[in-house]
Design a protein around this motif. Structure first.
Motif, PDB file in Angstrom:
ATOM      1  N   TYR A  44       0.819  -1.215   0.000  1.00 47.49           N
ATOM      2  CA  TYR A  44       0.000   0.000   0.000  1.00 47.49           C
ATOM      3  C   TYR A  44       0.849   1.259   0.000  1.00 47.49           C
ATOM      4  O   TYR A  44       0.577   2.201  -0.755  1.00 47.49           O
ATOM      5  CB  TYR A  44      -0.929  -0.003   1.216  1.00 47.49           C
ATOM      6  N   VAL A  45       1.877   1.293   0.818  1.00 55.57           N
ATOM      7  CA  VAL A  45       2.756   2.461   0.875  1.00 55.57           C
ATOM      8  C   VAL A  45       3.393   2.724  -0.498  1.00 55.57           C
ATOM      9  O   VAL A  45       3.537   3.863  -0.933  1.00 55.57           O
ATOM     10  CB  VAL A  45       3.852   2.276   1.950  1.00 55.57           C
ATOM     11  N   ASP A  46       3.737   1.643  -1.196  1.00 54.61           N
ATOM     12  CA  ASP A  46       4.380   1.792  -2.497  1.00 54.61           C
ATOM     13  C   ASP A  46       3.393   2.197  -3.587  1.00 54.61           C
ATOM     14  O   ASP A  46       3.766   2.930  -4.514  1.00 54.61           O
ATOM     15  CB  ASP A  46       5.052   0.469  -2.877  1.00 54.61           C
ATOM     16  N   TYR A  47       2.133   1.760  -3.482  1.00 52.51           N
ATOM     17  CA  TYR A  47       1.198   1.938  -4.585  1.00 52.51           C
ATOM     18  C   TYR A  47      -0.024   2.800  -4.266  1.00 52.51           C
ATOM     19  O   TYR A  47      -0.948   2.862  -5.076  1.00 52.51           O
ATOM     20  CB  TYR A  47       0.708   0.564  -5.067  1.00 52.51           C
ATOM     21  N   TYR A  48      -0.038   3.490  -3.121  1.00 51.74           N
ATOM     22  CA  TYR A  48      -1.266   4.197  -2.765  1.00 51.74           C
ATOM     23  C   TYR A  48      -1.616   5.290  -3.761  1.00 51.74           C
ATOM     24  O   TYR A  48      -2.794   5.553  -4.026  1.00 51.74           O
ATOM     25  CB  TYR A  48      -1.181   4.744  -1.339  1.00 51.74           C
ATOM     26  N   LYS A  49      -0.602   5.925  -4.364  1.00 52.10           N
ATOM     27  CA  LYS A  49      -0.903   6.966  -5.363  1.00 52.10           C
ATOM     28  C   LYS A  49      -1.561   6.356  -6.599  1.00 52.10           C
ATOM     29  O   LYS A  49      -2.490   6.933  -7.175  1.00 52.10           O
ATOM     30  CB  LYS A  49       0.372   7.704  -5.744  1.00 52.10           C
ATOM     31  N   ALA A  50      -1.088   5.187  -7.014  1.00 49.01           N
ATOM     32  CA  ALA A  50      -1.705   4.514  -8.159  1.00 49.01           C
ATOM     33  C   ALA A  50      -3.126   4.093  -7.828  1.00 49.01           C
ATOM     34  O   ALA A  50      -4.042   4.207  -8.665  1.00 49.01           O
ATOM     35  CB  ALA A  50      -0.867   3.302  -8.563  1.00 49.01           C
ATOM     36  N   ILE A  51      -3.340   3.612  -6.612  1.00 47.49           N
ATOM     37  CA  ILE A  51      -4.678   3.208  -6.186  1.00 47.49           C
ATOM     38  C   ILE A  51      -5.619   4.410  -6.179  1.00 47.49           C
ATOM     39  O   ILE A  51      -6.747   4.348  -6.690  1.00 47.49           O
ATOM     40  CB  ILE A  51      -4.618   2.556  -4.793  1.00 47.49           C
ATOM     41  N   ASN A  52      -5.169   5.496  -5.615  1.00 43.66           N
ATOM     42  CA  ASN A  52      -5.993   6.704  -5.576  1.00 43.66           C
ATOM     43  C   ASN A  52      -6.269   7.244  -6.978  1.00 43.66           C
ATOM     44  O   ASN A  52      -7.370   7.735  -7.274  1.00 43.66           O
ATOM     45  CB  ASN A  52      -5.305   7.779  -4.730  1.00 43.66           C
ATOM     46  N   ALA A  53      -5.262   7.148  -7.862  1.00 43.28           N
ATOM     47  CA  ALA A  53      -5.446   7.621  -9.237  1.00 43.28           C
ATOM     48  C   ALA A  53      -6.483   6.773  -9.969  1.00 43.28           C
ATOM     49  O   ALA A  53      -7.323   7.305 -10.717  1.00 43.28           O
ATOM     50  CB  ALA A  53      -4.112   7.587  -9.985  1.00 43.28           C
ATOM     51  N   TRP A  54      -6.446   5.457  -9.757  1.00 42.45           N
ATOM     52  CA  TRP A  54      -7.442   4.587 -10.401  1.00 42.45           C
ATOM     53  C   TRP A  54      -8.832   4.920  -9.880  1.00 42.45           C
ATOM     54  O   TRP A  54      -9.789   5.015 -10.666  1.00 42.45           O
ATOM     55  CB  TRP A  54      -7.114   3.124 -10.110  1.00 42.45           C
ATOM     56  N   ASN A  55      -8.961   5.082  -8.572  1.00 35.48           N
ATOM     57  CA  ASN A  55     -10.270   5.410  -7.998  1.00 35.48           C
ATOM     58  C   ASN A  55     -10.808   6.723  -8.558  1.00 35.48           C
ATOM     59  O   ASN A  55     -11.991   6.834  -8.887  1.00 35.48           O
ATOM     60  CB  ASN A  55     -10.160   5.492  -6.472  1.00 35.48           C
ATOM     61  N   ALA A  56      -9.918   7.709  -8.677  1.00 28.94           N
ATOM     62  CA  ALA A  56     -10.351   9.002  -9.211  1.00 28.94           C
ATOM     63  C   ALA A  56     -10.771   8.884 -10.672  1.00 28.94           C
ATOM     64  O   ALA A  56     -11.789   9.456 -11.094  1.00 28.94           O
ATOM     65  CB  ALA A  56      -9.227  10.021  -9.066  1.00 28.94           C
ATOM     66  N   ALA A  57     -10.010   8.126 -11.452  1.00 32.88           N
ATOM     67  CA  ALA A  57     -10.313   7.975 -12.873  1.00 32.88           C
ATOM     68  C   ALA A  57     -11.627   7.238 -13.104  1.00 32.88           C
ATOM     69  O   ALA A  57     -12.305   7.460 -14.112  1.00 32.88           O
ATOM     70  CB  ALA A  57      -9.178   7.247 -13.578  1.00 32.88           C
ATOM     71  N   HIS A  58     -11.979   6.360 -12.178  1.00 27.63           N
ATOM     72  CA  HIS A  58     -13.209   5.581 -12.322  1.00 27.63           C
ATOM     73  C   HIS A  58     -14.319   6.077 -11.398  1.00 27.63           C
ATOM     74  O   HIS A  58     -15.317   5.387 -11.179  1.00 27.63           O
ATOM     75  CB  HIS A  58     -12.919   4.097 -12.055  1.00 27.63           C
ATOM     76  N   HIS A  59     -14.126   7.277 -10.852  1.00 27.78           N
ATOM     77  CA  HIS A  59     -15.137   7.957 -10.045  1.00 27.78           C
ATOM     78  C   HIS A  59     -15.586   7.118  -8.845  1.00 27.78           C
ATOM     79  O   HIS A  59     -16.774   7.040  -8.530  1.00 27.78           O
ATOM     80  CB  HIS A  59     -16.356   8.334 -10.911  1.00 27.78           C
ATOM     81  N   VAL A  60     -14.607   6.472  -8.215  1.00 29.35           N
ATOM     82  CA  VAL A  60     -14.872   5.717  -6.998  1.00 29.35           C
ATOM     83  C   VAL A  60     -14.655   6.647  -5.812  1.00 29.35           C
ATOM     84  O   VAL A  60     -13.522   7.025  -5.503  1.00 29.35           O
ATOM     85  CB  VAL A  60     -13.959   4.483  -6.894  1.00 29.35           C
ATOM     86  N   ALA A  61     -15.744   7.053  -5.177  1.00 29.02           N
ATOM     87  CA  ALA A  61     -15.646   8.051  -4.113  1.00 29.02           C
ATOM     88  C   ALA A  61     -15.096   7.463  -2.820  1.00 29.02           C
ATOM     89  O   ALA A  61     -14.468   8.146  -2.028  1.00 29.02           O
ATOM     90  CB  ALA A  61     -17.018   8.676  -3.869  1.00 29.02           C
ATOM     91  N   SER A  62     -15.348   6.185  -2.592  1.00 29.03           N
ATOM     92  CA  SER A  62     -14.931   5.541  -1.349  1.00 29.03           C
ATOM     93  C   SER A  62     -14.398   4.157  -1.648  1.00 29.03           C
ATOM     94  O   SER A  62     -14.946   3.427  -2.486  1.00 29.03           O
ATOM     95  CB  SER A  62     -16.115   5.445  -0.378  1.00 29.03           C
ATOM     96  N   ARG A  63     -13.318   3.776  -0.970  1.00 30.58           N
ATOM     97  CA  ARG A  63     -12.772   2.439  -1.177  1.00 30.58           C
ATOM     98  C   ARG A  63     -13.748   1.355  -0.741  1.00 30.58           C
ATOM     99  O   ARG A  63     -13.661   0.222  -1.197  1.00 30.58           O
ATOM    100  CB  ARG A  63     -11.463   2.286  -0.398  1.00 30.58           C
TER     101      ARG A  63
END
Length: 205
Positions: A44-63
């Motif tokens: 998670y520490v290594d990839y949290y920016k990628a995870i957040n970017a995917w959520n933003a791109a796919h309009h996922v407001a909450s994990r």
């Protein structure tokens, strides 16, 4: 020596077989879950920016939302949608997959058997895991290891994935814990009856 156990189901099976004292089982389980939890935290520490970017791109407001299940799948398993909340299929899948894993581990490590040469036992176990993944990976992601699923699941719950982690789709969270322990617990008896006895007879002949 721990025998490099990273799977509570294997630890459980070894205790049933008599190769590991029962007093070590729970400490091993705790260590395995902690290790898996920390592994998930590192990812998670290594990839949290990628995870957040995917959520933003796919309009996922909450994990914890339904779309967050995609990023949750980086860490832990969940059942295929065609089960529609019925957990018997994923449970059976985990029992069968872990049964074969432990059966292979017992065969590879049995000194009465034809030994794996040149310290190739870990590689052969890895090949067994890969084969199980290709054969039993569709229904429930082939956790076949309670710690490998529960540790990351606990981390993702704390990190905000909410219901995707606990209770999981259809209340799935217990399946990759109980299923592997059942499968792993059956394997030593089957191995002893069908394989161990034959090996004993071959040694005596």
């Amino acid at each position: 020596m721990t025998g490099a156990h990273i799977n509570p189901a294997v630890t459980f099976a070894m205790a049933i077989k008599g190769d590991l004292p029962w007093k070590k089982v729970v400490p091993y389980w705790i260590s395995q879950v902690v290790g898996a939890f920390l592994g998930a935290a590192i990812v998670y520490v290594d990839y949290y920016k990628a995870i957040n970017a995917w959520n933003a791109a796919h309009h996922v407001a909450s994990r914890g939302a339904s779309g967050g299940l995609t990023t949750f799948s980086i860490f832990a398993t969940f059942p295929a949608q065609y089960f529609h909340g019925n957990m018997f299929g994923p449970f059976l899948d985990q029992v069968i997959g872990t049964f074969f894993l432990v059966l292979f581990v017992l065969a590879i490590g049995d000194s009465r058997n034809t030994g794996v040469k040149s310290n190739m036992a870990p590689f052969m176990v890895g090949m067994a895991v890969a084969a199980i993944g290709m054969s039993f990976g569709v229904d429930a992601g082939y956790a076949i290891n309670p710690a490998r699923d529960f540790g990351p699941r606990l981390f993702t719950w704390l990190a905000g994935w909410g219901s995707n982690a606990f209770p999981g789709p259809g209340g799935y969270w217990w399946v990759p814990i109980i299923g592997p322990l059942v499968g792993g617990g059956i394997a030593p008896f089957i191995y002893k009856f069908f394989i161990g006895k034959t090996l004993d007879q071959l040694q005596k002949s």
